[in-house]
Design a protein around this motif. Structure first.
Motif, PDB file in Angstrom:
ATOM      1  N   ILE A 120       0.836  -1.206   0.000  1.00  0.00           N
ATOM      2  CA  ILE A 120       0.000   0.000   0.000  1.00  0.00           C
ATOM      3  C   ILE A 120       0.868   1.253   0.000  1.00  0.00           C
ATOM      4  N   GLN A 121       0.391   2.253  -0.710  1.00  0.00           N
ATOM      5  CA  GLN A 121       1.050   3.565  -0.729  1.00  0.00           C
ATOM      6  C   GLN A 121       0.292   4.474   0.228  1.00  0.00           C
ATOM      7  N   MET A 122       0.999   5.100   1.161  1.00  0.00           N
ATOM      8  CA  MET A 122       0.354   6.014   2.108  1.00  0.00           C
ATOM      9  C   MET A 122       0.984   7.395   1.999  1.00  0.00           C
ATOM     10  N   ALA A 123       0.151   8.410   2.130  1.00  0.00           N
ATOM     11  CA  ALA A 123       0.675   9.776   2.086  1.00  0.00           C
ATOM     12  C   ALA A 123       1.318  10.125   3.429  1.00  0.00           C
ATOM     13  N   GLY A 124       2.434  10.844   3.387  1.00  0.00           N
ATOM     14  CA  GLY A 124       3.147  11.209   4.611  1.00  0.00           C
ATOM     15  C   GLY A 124       2.841  12.629   5.054  1.00  0.00           C
ATOM     16  N   ALA A 125       3.885  13.374   5.358  1.00  0.00           N
ATOM     17  CA  ALA A 125       3.689  14.724   5.887  1.00  0.00           C
ATOM     18  C   ALA A 125       4.846  15.617   5.460  1.00  0.00           C
ATOM     19  N   LEU A 126       4.558  16.902   5.451  1.00  0.00           N
ATOM     20  CA  LEU A 126       5.615  17.897   5.228  1.00  0.00           C
ATOM     21  C   LEU A 126       5.955  18.455   6.601  1.00  0.00           C
ATOM     22  N   LYS A 127       7.148  18.101   7.089  1.00  0.00           N
ATOM     23  CA  LYS A 127       7.530  18.521   8.452  1.00  0.00           C
ATOM     24  C   LYS A 127       8.492  19.706   8.356  1.00  0.00           C
ATOM     25  N   TYR A 128       7.977  20.805   7.816  1.00  0.00           N
ATOM     26  CA  TYR A 128       8.828  21.983   7.594  1.00  0.00           C
ATOM     27  C   TYR A 128       9.591  22.407   8.847  1.00  0.00           C
ATOM     28  N   THR A 129       8.938  22.287  10.018  1.00  0.00           N
ATOM     29  CA  THR A 129       9.580  22.791  11.249  1.00  0.00           C
ATOM     30  C   THR A 129      10.773  21.918  11.662  1.00  0.00           C
ATOM     31  N   GLN A 130      10.871  20.713  11.073  1.00  0.00           N
ATOM     32  CA  GLN A 130      11.996  19.827  11.421  1.00  0.00           C
ATOM     33  C   GLN A 130      13.145  19.904  10.414  1.00  0.00           C
ATOM     34  N   TYR A 131      12.891  20.524   9.238  1.00  0.00           N
ATOM     35  CA  TYR A 131      13.922  20.572   8.205  1.00  0.00           C
ATOM     36  C   TYR A 131      14.919  21.709   8.462  1.00  0.00           C
ATOM     37  N   ASP A 132      16.147  21.503   7.983  1.00  0.00           N
ATOM     38  CA  ASP A 132      17.087  22.625   8.018  1.00  0.00           C
ATOM     39  C   ASP A 132      16.750  23.556   6.843  1.00  0.00           C
ATOM     40  N   TYR A 133      17.456  24.654   6.759  1.00  0.00           N
ATOM     41  CA  TYR A 133      17.114  25.705   5.783  1.00  0.00           C
ATOM     42  C   TYR A 133      17.019  25.161   4.350  1.00  0.00           C
ATOM     43  N   LEU A 134      18.045  24.426   3.934  1.00  0.00           N
ATOM     44  CA  LEU A 134      18.107  23.942   2.551  1.00  0.00           C
ATOM     45  C   LEU A 134      16.982  22.936   2.268  1.00  0.00           C
ATOM     46  N   LYS A 135      16.780  22.024   3.211  1.00  0.00           N
ATOM     47  CA  LYS A 135      15.741  21.002   3.055  1.00  0.00           C
ATOM     48  C   LYS A 135      14.358  21.659   2.948  1.00  0.00           C
ATOM     49  N   ARG A 136      14.167  22.691   3.799  1.00  0.00           N
ATOM     50  CA  ARG A 136      12.878  23.398   3.809  1.00  0.00           C
ATOM     51  C   ARG A 136      12.630  24.065   2.450  1.00  0.00           C
ATOM     52  N   LEU A 137      13.685  24.618   1.890  1.00  0.00           N
ATOM     53  CA  LEU A 137      13.604  25.296   0.591  1.00  0.00           C
ATOM     54  C   LEU A 137      13.239  24.284  -0.508  1.00  0.00           C
ATOM     55  N   ILE A 138      13.947  23.148  -0.501  1.00  0.00           N
ATOM     56  CA  ILE A 138      13.721  22.116  -1.524  1.00  0.00           C
ATOM     57  C   ILE A 138      12.312  21.530  -1.390  1.00  0.00           C
ATOM     58  N   MET A 139      11.937  21.213  -0.139  1.00  0.00           N
ATOM     59  CA  MET A 139      10.627  20.593   0.078  1.00  0.00           C
ATOM     60  C   MET A 139       9.493  21.548  -0.276  1.00  0.00           C
ATOM     61  N   ARG A 140       9.716  22.843  -0.051  1.00  0.00           N
ATOM     62  CA  ARG A 140       8.699  23.842  -0.407  1.00  0.00           C
ATOM     63  C   ARG A 140       8.529  23.900  -1.928  1.00  0.00           C
ATOM     64  N   MET A 141       9.645  23.800  -2.642  1.00  0.00           N
ATOM     65  CA  MET A 141       9.598  23.817  -4.113  1.00  0.00           C
ATOM     66  C   MET A 141       8.842  22.607  -4.642  1.00  0.00           C
ATOM     67  N   ILE A 142       9.164  21.434  -4.062  1.00  0.00           N
ATOM     68  CA  ILE A 142       8.501  20.191  -4.483  1.00  0.00           C
ATOM     69  C   ILE A 142       6.998  20.272  -4.165  1.00  0.00           C
ATOM     70  N   ALA A 143       6.692  20.779  -2.947  1.00  0.00           N
ATOM     71  CA  ALA A 143       5.288  20.882  -2.524  1.00  0.00           C
ATOM     72  C   ALA A 143       4.503  21.797  -3.456  1.00  0.00           C
ATOM     73  N   LYS A 144       5.132  22.859  -3.877  1.00  0.00           N
ATOM     74  CA  LYS A 144       4.470  23.815  -4.775  1.00  0.00           C
ATOM     75  C   LYS A 144       4.123  23.120  -6.096  1.00  0.00           C
ATOM     76  N   LYS A 145       5.074  22.362  -6.594  1.00  0.00           N
ATOM     77  CA  LYS A 145       4.871  21.623  -7.855  1.00  0.00           C
ATOM     78  C   LYS A 145       3.729  20.605  -7.710  1.00  0.00           C
ATOM     79  N   GLN A 146       3.667  20.004  -6.510  1.00  0.00           N
ATOM     80  CA  GLN A 146       2.656  18.964  -6.278  1.00  0.00           C
ATOM     81  C   GLN A 146       1.298  19.546  -5.861  1.00  0.00           C
ATOM     82  N   GLY A 147       1.218  20.855  -5.725  1.00  0.00           N
ATOM     83  CA  GLY A 147      -0.039  21.485  -5.306  1.00  0.00           C
ATOM     84  C   GLY A 147      -0.297  21.317  -3.816  1.00  0.00           C
ATOM     85  N   ARG A 148       0.787  21.196  -3.029  1.00  0.00           N
ATOM     86  CA  ARG A 148       0.642  21.002  -1.571  1.00  0.00           C
ATOM     87  C   ARG A 148       1.068  22.256  -0.798  1.00  0.00           C
TER      88      ARG A 148
END
Ligand SMILES: Cc1cc2nc3c(=O)[nH]c(=O)nc-3n(C[C@H](O)[C@H](O)[C@H](O)COP(=O)(O)O)c2cc1C
Length: 180
Positions: A120-148
């Motif tokens: 089974i595929q399960m959706a996870g979470a965006l844990k922005y408050t746990q990411y360091d600066y670079l990770k937060r930037l990358i994950m925000r870009m990916i989230a934007k692309k995914q409509g999240r």
């Protein structure tokens, strides 16, 4: 029934899912043990069924989960098993992203040789408050692309808890009596 749940996590969402399934199955009267794949997890030998899950990071599952599966392959392929994959792509609006995580799961199973009864595929979470600066930037870009969610001041959970509950119950209910 004695059920073992093994998980691999980075920011804790897969652990949260494993704990939730533990609770769901305990309420149904099962004995459940959960363990982090990277922290000397128990062997599957003394259990009736197993659920193994991992989050995807950089298109890959946790290496500790991979090692666990390879080390215990013989017994895993002789017992009822389920694999749960946790990612953000499965929560995406883009169809190709769903296909990509499906392919990652299929490749993992083909490479390790594990043939679980359920995947089974399960959706996870965006844990922005746990990411360091670079990770937060990358994950925000990916989230934007995914409509999240792109608000990095808080975390955003996409796990469908009703679907997780349904999956855990169905997996255990479908185990044939002769396999236990
Ligand atoms: C550095 C990083 C890389 C990630 N790479 C992917 C990826 O390749 N594909 C994907 O679908 N999700 C990816 N994700 C999203 C995670 O799978 C998702 O946040 C999940 O909830 C993490 O679960 P965990 O907290 O159990 O590790 C990534 C997240 C981070 C922080």
């Amino acid at each position: 029934m004695r059920i073992l749940i093994i998980y691999g996590t980075s920011e804790g969402q897969t652990r949260k899912i494993a704990r939730f399934m533990e609770e769901v199955l305990q309420k149904k009267g099962h004995q459940v043990v959960i363990a982090d794949a990277s922290k000397d997890p128990p062997e599957p030998t003394t259990f009736d069924a197993i659920m193994i899950g991992s989050s995807i990071h950089m298109h890959k599952y946790h290496s500790a989960v991979k090692h666990y599966v390879i080390e215990n392959l013989d017994i895993l392929n002789r017992m009822p098993g389920a694999f749960f994959s946790v990612s953000m792509a499965v929560a995406s609006d883009i169809e190709e992203e769903h296909q990509e995580v499906h392919n990652i799961a299929m490749e993992f199973l083909a490479k390790t040789g594990w043939t679980p009864h359920e995947v089974i595929q399960m959706a996870g979470a965006l844990k922005y408050t746990q990411y360091d600066y670079l990770k937060r930037l990358i994950m925000r870009m990916i989230a934007k692309k995914q409509g999240r969610a792109t608000d990095t001041s808080s975390d955003h959970e996409y796990t469908d808890w009703k679907a997780v509950k349904k999956f855990a119950r169905r997996f255990v209910e479908n185990i044939p009596a002769e396999m236990v």
